[in-house]
Design a protein around this motif. Sequence first.
Motif, mmCIF file in Angstrom:
data_model
loop_
_atom_site.group_PDB
_atom_site.id
_atom_site.type_symbol
_atom_site.label_atom_id
_atom_site.label_comp_id
_atom_site.label_asym_id
_atom_site.label_seq_id
_atom_site.Cartn_x
_atom_site.Cartn_y
_atom_site.Cartn_z
ATOM 1 N N ASN A 30 0.828 -1.211 0.000
ATOM 2 C CA ASN A 30 0.000 0.000 0.000
ATOM 3 C C ASN A 30 0.868 1.269 0.000
ATOM 4 O O ASN A 30 0.675 2.174 0.807
ATOM 5 C CB ASN A 30 -0.972 -0.001 1.182
ATOM 6 C CG ASN A 30 -1.958 -1.149 1.092
ATOM 7 O OD1 ASN A 30 -2.333 -1.571 -0.002
ATOM 8 N ND2 ASN A 30 -2.365 -1.674 2.222
ATOM 9 N N ASP A 31 1.839 1.308 -0.904
ATOM 10 C CA ASP A 31 2.740 2.454 -1.096
ATOM 11 C C ASP A 31 3.656 2.745 0.089
ATOM 12 O O ASP A 31 4.188 3.843 0.205
ATOM 13 C CB ASP A 31 1.953 3.719 -1.458
ATOM 14 C CG ASP A 31 1.225 3.573 -2.786
ATOM 15 O OD1 ASP A 31 1.809 2.968 -3.717
ATOM 16 O OD2 ASP A 31 0.091 4.047 -2.900
ATOM 17 N N ASN A 70 6.040 -16.998 8.054
ATOM 18 C CA ASN A 70 5.336 -15.744 8.282
ATOM 19 C C ASN A 70 6.243 -14.729 8.962
ATOM 20 O O ASN A 70 6.905 -15.050 9.940
ATOM 21 C CB ASN A 70 4.106 -15.958 9.160
ATOM 22 C CG ASN A 70 3.044 -16.764 8.470
ATOM 23 O OD1 ASN A 70 2.939 -16.771 7.261
ATOM 24 N ND2 ASN A 70 2.242 -17.457 9.250
ATOM 25 N N ILE A 71 6.232 -13.506 8.449
ATOM 26 C CA ILE A 71 6.831 -12.364 9.130
ATOM 27 C C ILE A 71 5.657 -11.653 9.797
ATOM 28 O O ILE A 71 4.707 -11.243 9.125
ATOM 29 C CB ILE A 71 7.528 -11.402 8.146
ATOM 30 C CG1 ILE A 71 8.650 -12.107 7.377
ATOM 31 C CG2 ILE A 71 8.019 -10.156 8.862
ATOM 32 C CD1 ILE A 71 9.867 -12.426 8.199
ATOM 33 N N SER A 72 5.691 -11.547 11.103
ATOM 34 C CA SER A 72 4.590 -10.937 11.852
ATOM 35 C C SER A 72 4.435 -9.464 11.503
ATOM 36 O O SER A 72 5.399 -8.791 11.154
ATOM 37 C CB SER A 72 4.842 -11.051 13.357
ATOM 38 O OG SER A 72 4.968 -12.383 13.734
ATOM 39 N N LEU A 73 3.225 -8.986 11.618
ATOM 40 C CA LEU A 73 2.950 -7.563 11.454
ATOM 41 C C LEU A 73 2.296 -7.065 12.732
ATOM 42 O O LEU A 73 1.315 -7.639 13.207
ATOM 43 C CB LEU A 73 2.032 -7.311 10.253
ATOM 44 C CG LEU A 73 2.569 -7.792 8.903
ATOM 45 C CD1 LEU A 73 1.546 -7.514 7.803
ATOM 46 C CD2 LEU A 73 3.901 -7.143 8.564
ATOM 47 N N ALA A 81 -0.753 -2.896 6.162
ATOM 48 C CA ALA A 81 -1.017 -4.081 5.345
ATOM 49 C C ALA A 81 -2.431 -4.627 5.514
ATOM 50 O O ALA A 81 -2.911 -5.365 4.661
ATOM 51 C CB ALA A 81 -0.007 -5.169 5.683
ATOM 52 N N LYS A 82 -3.085 -4.284 6.627
ATOM 53 C CA LYS A 82 -4.410 -4.825 6.944
ATOM 54 C C LYS A 82 -4.385 -6.354 6.973
ATOM 55 O O LYS A 82 -5.317 -7.026 6.557
ATOM 56 C CB LYS A 82 -5.462 -4.316 5.954
ATOM 57 C CG LYS A 82 -5.645 -2.814 5.995
ATOM 58 C CD LYS A 82 -6.624 -2.355 4.933
ATOM 59 C CE LYS A 82 -6.894 -0.884 4.942
ATOM 60 N NZ LYS A 82 -5.784 0.007 4.978
ATOM 61 N N ARG A 83 -3.263 -6.894 7.474
ATOM 62 C CA ARG A 83 -3.060 -8.337 7.612
ATOM 63 C C ARG A 83 -2.257 -8.587 8.878
ATOM 64 O O ARG A 83 -1.628 -7.684 9.407
ATOM 65 C CB ARG A 83 -2.269 -8.886 6.420
ATOM 66 C CG ARG A 83 -3.024 -8.814 5.111
ATOM 67 C CD ARG A 83 -2.162 -9.018 3.885
ATOM 68 N NE ARG A 83 -1.342 -10.213 3.893
ATOM 69 C CZ ARG A 83 -0.455 -10.488 2.934
ATOM 70 N NH1 ARG A 83 -0.282 -9.666 1.913
ATOM 71 N NH2 ARG A 83 0.272 -11.575 2.993
ATOM 72 N N LEU A 110 9.014 -13.215 15.802
ATOM 73 C CA LEU A 110 8.762 -12.670 17.144
ATOM 74 C C LEU A 110 8.331 -11.209 17.131
ATOM 75 O O LEU A 110 7.401 -10.823 17.831
ATOM 76 C CB LEU A 110 10.013 -12.812 18.014
ATOM 77 C CG LEU A 110 10.389 -14.232 18.395
ATOM 78 C CD1 LEU A 110 11.768 -14.250 19.039
ATOM 79 C CD2 LEU A 110 9.338 -14.825 19.318
ATOM 80 N N TYR A 111 9.021 -10.378 16.367
ATOM 81 C CA TYR A 111 8.807 -8.933 16.448
ATOM 82 C C TYR A 111 8.259 -8.311 15.168
ATOM 83 O O TYR A 111 7.743 -7.210 15.198
ATOM 84 C CB TYR A 111 10.111 -8.231 16.859
ATOM 85 C CG TYR A 111 10.564 -8.661 18.223
ATOM 86 C CD1 TYR A 111 9.940 -8.175 19.373
ATOM 87 C CD2 TYR A 111 11.575 -9.598 18.381
ATOM 88 C CE1 TYR A 111 10.325 -8.594 20.615
ATOM 89 C CE2 TYR A 111 11.981 -10.017 19.637
ATOM 90 C CZ TYR A 111 11.363 -9.509 20.747
ATOM 91 O OH TYR A 111 11.742 -9.921 21.997
ATOM 92 N N GLY A 112 8.407 -8.989 14.058
ATOM 93 C CA GLY A 112 7.766 -8.576 12.828
ATOM 94 C C GLY A 112 8.485 -7.552 11.991
ATOM 95 O O GLY A 112 9.631 -7.197 12.244
ATOM 96 N N ALA A 113 7.762 -7.102 10.975
ATOM 97 C CA ALA A 113 8.284 -6.116 10.033
ATOM 98 C C ALA A 113 8.375 -4.744 10.694
ATOM 99 O O ALA A 113 7.666 -4.453 11.656
ATOM 100 C CB ALA A 113 7.395 -6.058 8.793
#
Length: 120
Positions: A30-31, A70-73, A81-83, A110-113
């Motif tokens: 999303n840009d 999976n990379i957590s968000l 990302a709305k995910r 564990l900590y994500g993007a």
Amino acid sequence: FSEVYSVLTEHDRSDFCFYPSTEWLEAKVNDTILYALQHHEWIVLNRPDAYALINSWAPTWDKDHWPDFNISLHGASRTIAKRKHLLASEFYYGEPWWACTDELAPFGILYGAFVPGSDG
């Protein structure tokens, strides 16, 4: 042994040694650029993070039979990302993604993007 143990247990936080930011993987969502922080494979996890990593580890395999995960968000990246996660294969480093699983998965799961300016 006692000296190493003393250093490893002087605090209760997990420790990661990250690569320079120029080597982090990117995903444009999303840009907005989200970063998967790449770290060296030698890490120290506290007990809660170790259990969380074990319980969250759910690898899959991409089309070329490479491990994917999976990379957590969290926070800003989840809002953007709305995910709840992105697959590691959705990130890239100039070309399609490439990073050793042990240099990307532990922190990513564990900590994500990371979103600069929004996540700290």
